[in-house]
Write an enzyme that holds these catalytic residues in place. Structure first.
Site, mmCIF file in Angstrom:
data_model
loop_
_atom_site.group_PDB
_atom_site.id
_atom_site.type_symbol
_atom_site.label_atom_id
_atom_site.label_comp_id
_atom_site.label_asym_id
_atom_site.label_seq_id
_atom_site.Cartn_x
_atom_site.Cartn_y
_atom_site.Cartn_z
ATOM 1 N N GLU A 25 -53.974 -38.764 19.077
ATOM 2 C CA GLU A 25 -53.665 -39.833 19.664
ATOM 3 C C GLU A 25 -54.625 -40.601 20.446
ATOM 4 O OE1 GLU A 25 -51.117 -41.334 23.761
ATOM 5 O OE2 GLU A 25 -50.638 -39.444 22.896
ATOM 6 N N SER A 60 -50.739 -28.598 20.927
ATOM 7 C CA SER A 60 -49.902 -29.771 21.702
ATOM 8 C C SER A 60 -50.309 -30.002 23.085
ATOM 9 C CB SER A 60 -48.577 -28.984 21.588
ATOM 10 O OG SER A 60 -47.608 -29.848 22.670
#
EC number: 1.17.7.4
Length: 316
Positions: free
Chosen positions: A131, A228
């Site tokens: 991201e 994650s």
């Protein structure tokens, strides 16, 4: 032999968020529309169980666009991609579908708007996370400076301290990010922030639920993948909120039972890319070993839904 008693506190919300739900649906609908194989640049979401399930249906996961044949569709992951990636796909005349979470896209738009206004960007995020790479890749090199903590803020070298704005990765610790923002504002009083914070509703809600149950729990199990970001933040939040032991597990088989010896209460939650089936698997494993009493800890109700791209809504 009688099982020892155990109270399980179930965090709500937990597990899948709207952006993850949409990204998985995009891959499944693409397979339905174009047939297998459909290529996916990077793991569509950070969860091995989900990725393996899609792979079994015909999705092929690659790290870079040049690993994709030009005659098959390619999907960009929920984390977002640098601007150069769709530009290269268009140059190669590839069919591509962008599964970037709309809340990540919002940050991309924000960064572009500040850039147009002549501001240099500071991004609060984790180096190397897809991201962060995708968001920093929205602007030319040098236009986005990355900071991970308050120490980085102290070392920051900017072009003009009066012409700055900040954005954040959507999956950070709310409290840690607030500390970094405080440091940025102290060092650069003119810095411009987002109208509404960039950390997404799902990350915030899952952290709030963990904070609410942590004081009542001897241990907390967070179902999620080691890559994650939002899952790892839940482990950190649990520890800071007063739970003496928090563990990240991908599956029930990963639970370290020796560390749970003697506990009377366990909290269970899951990162935004972990499916409910894995959460149930962990609860079933606890039921096998303990006489269980269930308690729900509800801190928010979520009813967010994101549409899939129009290209998939149109009939094949």
């Amino acid at each position: 032999m009688t099982k020892p008693p155990l109270t399980i506190y179930m965090a709500a919300p937990r597990g899948f968020c709207a952006g993850v739900d949409r990204a998985i649906k995009i891959v499944e609908m693409a397979l339905g529309k174009w047939g297998a194989p459909v290529y996916v640049r990077h793991e569509i979401v950070h969860n091995r169980y989900v990725v393996d399930g899609l792979r079994a249906k015909g999705a092929v996961f690659v790290e870079e666009l040049d690993e994709c044949p030009p005659d098959r569709p390619v999907i960009f992951s929920a984390h977002g991609v640098p601007k150069a990636v769709p530009a290269e796909a268009a140059r190669r005349e590839m069919v591509y579908v962008d599964a970037t979470c709309p809340l990540v896209s919002k940050v991309h738009i924000e960064a572009a708007r500040h850039h147009e206004n002549g501001l240099q960007m500071v991004m609060i995020g984790h180096a190397g996370h897809p991201e962060t790479i995708g968001t920093m890749g929205q602007l030319p090199p040098g236009e986005v400076l990355l900071v991970e903590n308050s120490d980085d803020v102290a070392r920051l070298e900017v072009r003009d301290p009066e012409r700055l704005a900040f954005i954040t990765q959507t999956t950070l610790s709310v409290d840690d990010t607030a500390d970094v923002v405080t440091a940025l504002k102290a060092r650069f009083p003119a810095i411009v922030g987002p109208h509404k914070e960039d950390i997404c509703y799902a990350t915030t809600n899952r952290q709030e639920a963990v904070k609410a149950m942590a004081p009542d729990c001897d241990a907390i199990l967070v179902v999620g993948a080691p890559n994650s970001s939002n899952s790892k933040r839940l482990v950190e939040v649990a520890a800071k909120a007063g739970c003496s032991y928090a563990q990240l597990v991908q599956r029930a088989a990963d639970v370290d039972w020796r560390s749970l010896k003697g506990v009377a209460s366990i909290g269970v939650t899951a990162g935004a890319s972990a499916p409910e089936v894995l959460i149930n698997e962990v609860v079933d494993a606890l039921r096998e070993r303990y006489e269980v009493t269930m308690r729900d800890v509800v801190t928010a109700e979520e009813n967010v839904e994101f549409k899939v791209p129009r290209v998939l809504r149109e009939l094949a």
